[in-house]
Design a protein around this motif. Structure first.
Motif, short mmCIF file in Angstrom:
data_model
loop_
_atom_site.label_atom_id
_atom_site.label_comp_id
_atom_site.label_asym_id
_atom_site.label_seq_id
_atom_site.Cartn_x
_atom_site.Cartn_y
_atom_site.Cartn_z
N SER A 18 0.90 -1.41 -0.09
CA SER A 18 0.06 0.15 0.08
C SER A 18 0.78 1.14 -0.01
N PHE A 19 2.23 1.23 -0.35
CA PHE A 19 2.91 2.43 -0.11
C PHE A 19 3.19 3.15 -1.68
N ALA A 20 3.68 2.43 -2.49
CA ALA A 20 3.71 3.05 -3.92
C ALA A 20 3.92 2.16 -4.91
N ASP A 21 3.13 2.06 -6.06
CA ASP A 21 3.29 1.18 -7.05
C ASP A 21 3.90 1.80 -8.37
N LEU A 30 8.75 -2.78 -4.39
CA LEU A 30 10.02 -2.42 -3.99
C LEU A 30 10.55 -1.18 -4.62
N GLU A 31 10.31 -1.02 -6.00
CA GLU A 31 10.77 0.02 -6.81
C GLU A 31 9.96 1.47 -6.29
N GLY A 32 8.94 1.22 -6.04
CA GLY A 32 7.94 2.38 -5.61
C GLY A 32 8.56 2.74 -4.16
N LEU A 33 9.02 2.07 -3.38
CA LEU A 33 9.62 2.43 -2.02
C LEU A 33 10.97 3.14 -2.33
N ARG A 34 11.66 2.23 -3.05
CA ARG A 34 12.97 2.84 -3.35
C ARG A 34 13.15 4.32 -3.97
N LEU A 35 12.00 4.57 -4.85
CA LEU A 35 11.98 5.91 -5.35
C LEU A 35 11.66 7.11 -4.42
N ARG A 36 11.01 6.64 -3.52
CA ARG A 36 10.50 7.39 -2.20
C ARG A 36 11.43 7.63 -1.03
N PRO A 79 16.66 -8.92 -6.50
CA PRO A 79 17.38 -7.82 -6.90
C PRO A 79 16.77 -6.59 -6.61
N ALA A 80 15.49 -6.46 -6.52
CA ALA A 80 15.01 -5.14 -6.27
C ALA A 80 15.25 -4.71 -4.92
N PHE A 81 15.20 -5.77 -3.83
CA PHE A 81 15.45 -5.58 -2.73
C PHE A 81 16.95 -5.37 -2.25
N ASP A 82 17.78 -5.94 -2.89
CA ASP A 82 19.25 -5.41 -2.94
C ASP A 82 19.46 -3.81 -3.29
N ASP A 87 20.48 1.67 -1.69
CA ASP A 87 20.09 2.98 -1.54
C ASP A 87 19.55 3.60 -0.37
N ALA A 88 19.17 2.73 0.40
CA ALA A 88 18.63 3.11 1.83
C ALA A 88 19.95 3.43 2.61
N HIS A 89 21.04 2.44 2.50
CA HIS A 89 22.13 2.74 3.10
C HIS A 89 22.90 3.81 2.96
N ALA A 90 22.80 4.21 1.61
CA ALA A 90 23.54 5.45 1.12
C ALA A 90 22.76 6.46 1.49
N ARG A 91 21.52 6.49 2.22
CA ARG A 91 20.99 7.56 2.57
C ARG A 91 21.12 7.72 4.29
#
Length: 516
Positions: A18-21, A30-36, A79-82, A87-91
């Protein structure tokens, strides 16, 4: 334990569906989350906790796991999780996974082998023969906790598609230790443990006397502590200051404290505050009791007011007449404006407390619960297993509104989402609140910013009114008025308030912070 990042962290709970599609199927990914991720960084949280995203048939939308060392392809796979993790750790955002050790999916290879007659596989679950169920235990979702498979019964504390593991079988324990290592080796920063208190059942499986509210025979058994100690040793062995966060529903605070011993869980959610109605005495007693009894273990409190299993705070605190439902999901008439006002105040009070805080997605926008989903749209197994008596948890899981208009309010390119969004959702859209003075989102951002400078133990500030809760930490004072009359504060420099009031005054149903 001193100085560990998780002791005073703020973690954002992501219910990924329910976060982002991004692929237009109406289900978050996961891509929706990564982009946000920049959105989460700008909000000011320190990390995120992902509800289960493993392969799953979806009987309980992820809490029925068929493979514990993979990511569901619908969310993007490993792959999407990695990519997300990197990217999360980079932030500088920590990432916590959700582990479900009490039960798996009926589609799990072990359970499929058990159904096919493999004796070793059957010993990994709780099967019993007989013409009738082995005991009178009830599922947490309603109905009996036993279902028939061939000429035997198997135990499921939740849905029939979620068979309970037999934790008295050493193969189960060894399996989950490897699962933990798999995710820690991959780089995650912690694990939230689903129903951590339920892994063991009474060895004799006796009847549940009188169907008391809390079935002590099916949970909070002493053997569970040995498992959690082994897991703590595994986590500590990595040398990366990893955390384990227990979801532990127990009858009393002193029961919870037993899970937080120095060699056991670093963290466990303190749900007592979440269960409190909008009442000053209840809030103060809950905070004081938690600090007193949990602090004795050397642990810090892990606070939350909302998650994927309970009604959103706006609707709980805005309830003006009660019809039915449990304390976590009450139904009745809701004054949304009142609920938003109280939820803003409760959030500020929460963020001023010592310890760590978990925020559920959408709370930063002041989202109310969706109480009127069409019956045919409901997907929570609680709805059907209770004979439609319990409306379940779908209302807090409706996909987020990012924009005030457009397809699915910016959640997806599709008009259709896995749970339908109400027409009024655009009124609580997230993006229009960003940068808007006084918005609930900006209140969260500013409170999270100020919180980074708050330190020291909690000291109660005496108040001359019963409807006021006031305390101090270092040079910050937090004052919450639960009643309908403003409260004069004769000291301090105003820092932030959840509702406007005159100089030196805290408005009704609000929280204000002061520098003292």
């Amino acid at each position: 334990m001193n100085g560990s990042w998780w002791q005073d962290t703020v973690v954002y709970q992501v219910y990924l569906r329910s976060f982002a599609d991004t692929d237009g199927d109406g289900v978050g990914d996961l891509e929706g989350l990564r982009l946000r991720l920049d959105y989460l960084r700008d909000l000011g949280v320190d990390g995120l906790w992902l509800n289960p995203i493993y392969p799953s048939p979806g009987a309980d939308h992820g809490y029925d796991v068929s493979d514990y060392t993979d990511i569901d392809a619908r969310y993007g796979g490993l792959p999407a999780f990695d990519r997300l993790l990197a990217d999360a750790h980079a932030r500088d955002l920590r990432v916590l996974m959700d582990l479900v050790p009490n039960h798996c999916s009926a589609a799990h290879p072990w359970f499929q082998a058990a159904l096919a007659g493999d004796p070793a596989a059957r010993e990994r679950f709780i099967f019993r023969p007989g013409a009738r169920p082995p005991n009178n235990w009830r599922s947490a979702f309603g109905g009996p906790a036993w279902s028939k498979a061939g000429d035997e019964w198997y135990l499921h504390s939740f849905d029939a598609g979620q068979p309970d593991f037999n934790w008295r079988n050493p193969e189960v324990a060894a399996y989950f230790e490897e699962v933990l290592r798999f995710w820690f080796d991959r780089g995650v920063d912690g694990i939230r443990i689903d129903v951590a208190h339920m892994m063991f059942k009474h060895a004799d499986l006796p009847d549940w006397p009188d169907h008391a509210e809390y079935n002590i025979l099916a949970q909070n058994q002493p053997e569970v502590h040995d498992v959690l100690r082994r897991w703590r040793k595994i986590a500590d062995g990595y040398g990366r200051d990893l955390t384990l966060v227990g979801e532990v529903w127990v009858p009393a605070i002193d029961d919870l404290a037993l899970y937080l011993r120095p060699d056991e869980l670093p963290q466990a959610f303190y749900f007592d505050l979440l269960l409190c109605p909008w009442d000053a005495a209840r809030f103060r007693a809950s905070i004081g009791g938690g600090l007193e009894q949990i602090a004795a273990t050397g642990a810090t409190l892990t606070w939350t007011l909302a998650n994927h299993d309970v009604h959103r705070t706006v609707s709980r605190y805005g309830l003006v007449s009660y019809t039915d439902g449990p304390p976590t999901r009450p139904r009745g008439t809701v004054d949304v404006a009142l609920g938003v006002r109280r939820a803003r105040a409760a959030m500020m009070l929460l963020l001023a407390l010592p310890g760590s805080v978990y925020l559920y997605q959408g709370e930063e926008a002041g989202l109310p619960e969706v109480l009127d989903l069409p019956d045919e749209a409901r997907q929570d197994p609680t709805w059907l297993r209770s004979g439609t008596a319990d409306y379940g948890r779908d209302g807090c899981r409706v996909p987020l509104p990012w924009t005030a208009s457009g397809p699915s309010f910016g959640f997806s390119s599709s008009e259709r989402t896995w749970l339908p969004q109400p027409d009024w959702f655009g009124e609580f859209a997230i993006e229009p609140q960003i940068g808007r003075p006084g918005s609930t989102w900006e209140l969260h951002r500013r409170a999270l910013e100020i919180r980074r400078g708050i330190g020291g133990p909690l000291e109660w500030i005496p108040a001359d009114r019963r409807d006021v809760v006031a305390f101090r930490r270092g040079d910050l004072a937090s004052v919450t008025v639960f009643g309908d009359e403003p409260y004069a504060v004769p000291w301090g420099e105003p820092l932030l308030a959840s509702a406007d009031a005159g100089p030196g005054t805290v408005a009704p149903s609000s929280t204000a912070w002061f520098r003292v």
